[in-house]
Design an enzyme around this catalytic site. Structure first.
Site, mmCIF file in Angstrom:
data_model
loop_
_atom_site.group_PDB
_atom_site.id
_atom_site.type_symbol
_atom_site.label_atom_id
_atom_site.label_comp_id
_atom_site.label_asym_id
_atom_site.label_seq_id
_atom_site.Cartn_x
_atom_site.Cartn_y
_atom_site.Cartn_z
ATOM 1 N N LYS A 1 -68.322 -34.143 -3.776
ATOM 2 C CA LYS A 1 -69.019 -33.459 -4.874
ATOM 3 C C LYS A 1 -69.684 -34.472 -5.810
ATOM 4 C CE LYS A 1 -65.407 -31.305 -6.631
ATOM 5 N NZ LYS A 1 -64.337 -31.670 -5.699
ATOM 6 N N ARG B 1 -61.989 -25.003 -11.847
ATOM 7 C CA ARG B 1 -60.919 -25.287 -10.885
ATOM 8 C C ARG B 1 -59.819 -24.238 -10.935
ATOM 9 N NH1 ARG B 1 -61.795 -31.292 -10.860
ATOM 10 N NH2 ARG B 1 -60.518 -32.195 -9.229
ATOM 11 N N ARG C 1 -61.648 -44.770 -0.847
ATOM 12 C CA ARG C 1 -61.967 -44.761 -2.279
ATOM 13 C C ARG C 1 -60.859 -45.437 -3.087
ATOM 14 N NH1 ARG C 1 -63.487 -39.221 -5.295
ATOM 15 N NH2 ARG C 1 -61.252 -38.932 -5.561
ATOM 16 N N ARG D 1 -58.146 -45.665 -8.377
ATOM 17 C CA ARG D 1 -57.688 -44.535 -9.198
ATOM 18 C C ARG D 1 -56.228 -44.220 -8.880
ATOM 19 N NH1 ARG D 1 -61.977 -39.642 -8.889
ATOM 20 N NH2 ARG D 1 -60.061 -38.478 -9.200
ATOM 21 N N ARG E 1 -52.766 -33.248 -5.161
ATOM 22 C CA ARG E 1 -54.048 -32.662 -5.583
ATOM 23 C C ARG E 1 -54.548 -31.642 -4.564
ATOM 24 N NH1 ARG E 1 -57.431 -37.751 -6.268
ATOM 25 N NH2 ARG E 1 -59.139 -36.435 -6.938
HETATM 26 P P1 AMP Z 1 -61.851 -35.258 -10.300
HETATM 27 O O1 AMP Z 1 -62.484 -36.556 -10.645
HETATM 28 O O2 AMP Z 1 -62.796 -34.101 -10.406
HETATM 29 O O3 AMP Z 1 -61.132 -35.285 -8.981
HETATM 30 O O4 AMP Z 1 -60.731 -34.984 -11.413
HETATM 31 C C1 AMP Z 1 -59.649 -35.877 -11.592
HETATM 32 C C2 AMP Z 1 -58.509 -35.171 -12.314
HETATM 33 O O5 AMP Z 1 -58.954 -34.736 -13.604
HETATM 34 C C3 AMP Z 1 -57.974 -33.921 -11.649
HETATM 35 O O6 AMP Z 1 -57.026 -34.207 -10.637
HETATM 36 C C4 AMP Z 1 -57.356 -33.194 -12.828
HETATM 37 O O7 AMP Z 1 -56.129 -33.773 -13.224
HETATM 38 C C5 AMP Z 1 -58.371 -33.484 -13.926
HETATM 39 N N1 AMP Z 1 -59.441 -32.458 -13.952
HETATM 40 C C6 AMP Z 1 -60.765 -32.648 -13.706
HETATM 41 N N2 AMP Z 1 -61.441 -31.511 -13.808
HETATM 42 C C7 AMP Z 1 -60.531 -30.552 -14.136
HETATM 43 C C8 AMP Z 1 -60.599 -29.142 -14.356
HETATM 44 N N3 AMP Z 1 -61.758 -28.489 -14.267
HETATM 45 N N4 AMP Z 1 -59.447 -28.502 -14.662
HETATM 46 C C9 AMP Z 1 -58.269 -29.144 -14.771
HETATM 47 N N5 AMP Z 1 -58.132 -30.455 -14.557
HETATM 48 C C10 AMP Z 1 -59.249 -31.162 -14.229
#
Ligand code: AMP
Length: 154
Positions: free
Chosen positions: A13, A88, A127, A133, A144
């Site tokens: 994404k 989400r 990654r 990360r 996740r």
């Molecule tokens: P991402 O970079 O989109 O994979 O997000 C990394 C982490 O940020 C996720 O595993 C969640 O802990 C938090 N996070 C990001 N977006 C959301 C969301 N829309 N709702 C809840 N937690 C989020």
């Protein structure tokens, strides 16, 4: 135009959202990036979010919905947004409709990225090696995926 990018963690994404943003000039909003910036900056939001993020859990809806509400209210978002990593949960999906409707707008397109679990795990190993990360660590990443199936897929 308001576009939502949906799919499991590691499906691409972020990469595709960036390309789409460059090509269309529409603002890309990654809630994950915003949260990581808040963590790096040591803000109250960052401190609250880090506990959840490190475990591969979702940050509470009220925090995330407030964050997106601020972005949508800013002049930069006047031409629409590409939402990467939001919504989400079902509550977030309902909130995005509400937030956009309040501005006389709606979700115009949703792109879903379908990628098999084995492929996601393979990509995430790469990654993790490059970006380091904490939530790309295999245990957190598996968590996740479980969270994605349970809370995001609906
Ligand atoms: P991402 O970079 O989109 O994979 O997000 C990394 C982490 O940020 C996720 O595993 C969640 O802990 C938090 N996070 C990001 N977006 C959301 C969301 N829309 N709702 C809840 N937690 C989020």
């Amino acid at each position: 135009m308001n576009i939502i990018l949906l799919g499991p963690p590691g499906c691409g994404k972020g990469t595709q959202g960036e390309l789409l943003a460059q090509r269309t000039g529409i603002l890309r909003v990654s809630t994950g990036d915003l949260l990581r910036q808040a963590v790096a900056g040591g803000t109250d939001l960052g401190k609250r979010a880090k506990v959840f993020m490190d475990q591969g859990l979702l940050v509470p809806d009220d925090v995330i919905i407030g964050l997106l509400g601020e972005v949508l209210a800013s002049p930069r978002a006047a031409g629409g947004v590409i939402m990467d990593g939001f919504p989400r949960t079902v509550a977030q999906a309902e909130a995005v409709d509400r937030l956009l409707a309040a501005r006389g707008r709606q979700v115009d397109r949703v792109l879903f990225f379908a990628v098999a679990d084995e492929e996601l795990l393979r990509r995430i190993e790469g990654r993790a090696a490059v970006e380091g990360r904490a939530d790309d660590h295999p245990d957190a990443f598996r968590q996740r995926l479980v969270v994605y199936r349970k809370q995001t897929q609906p």
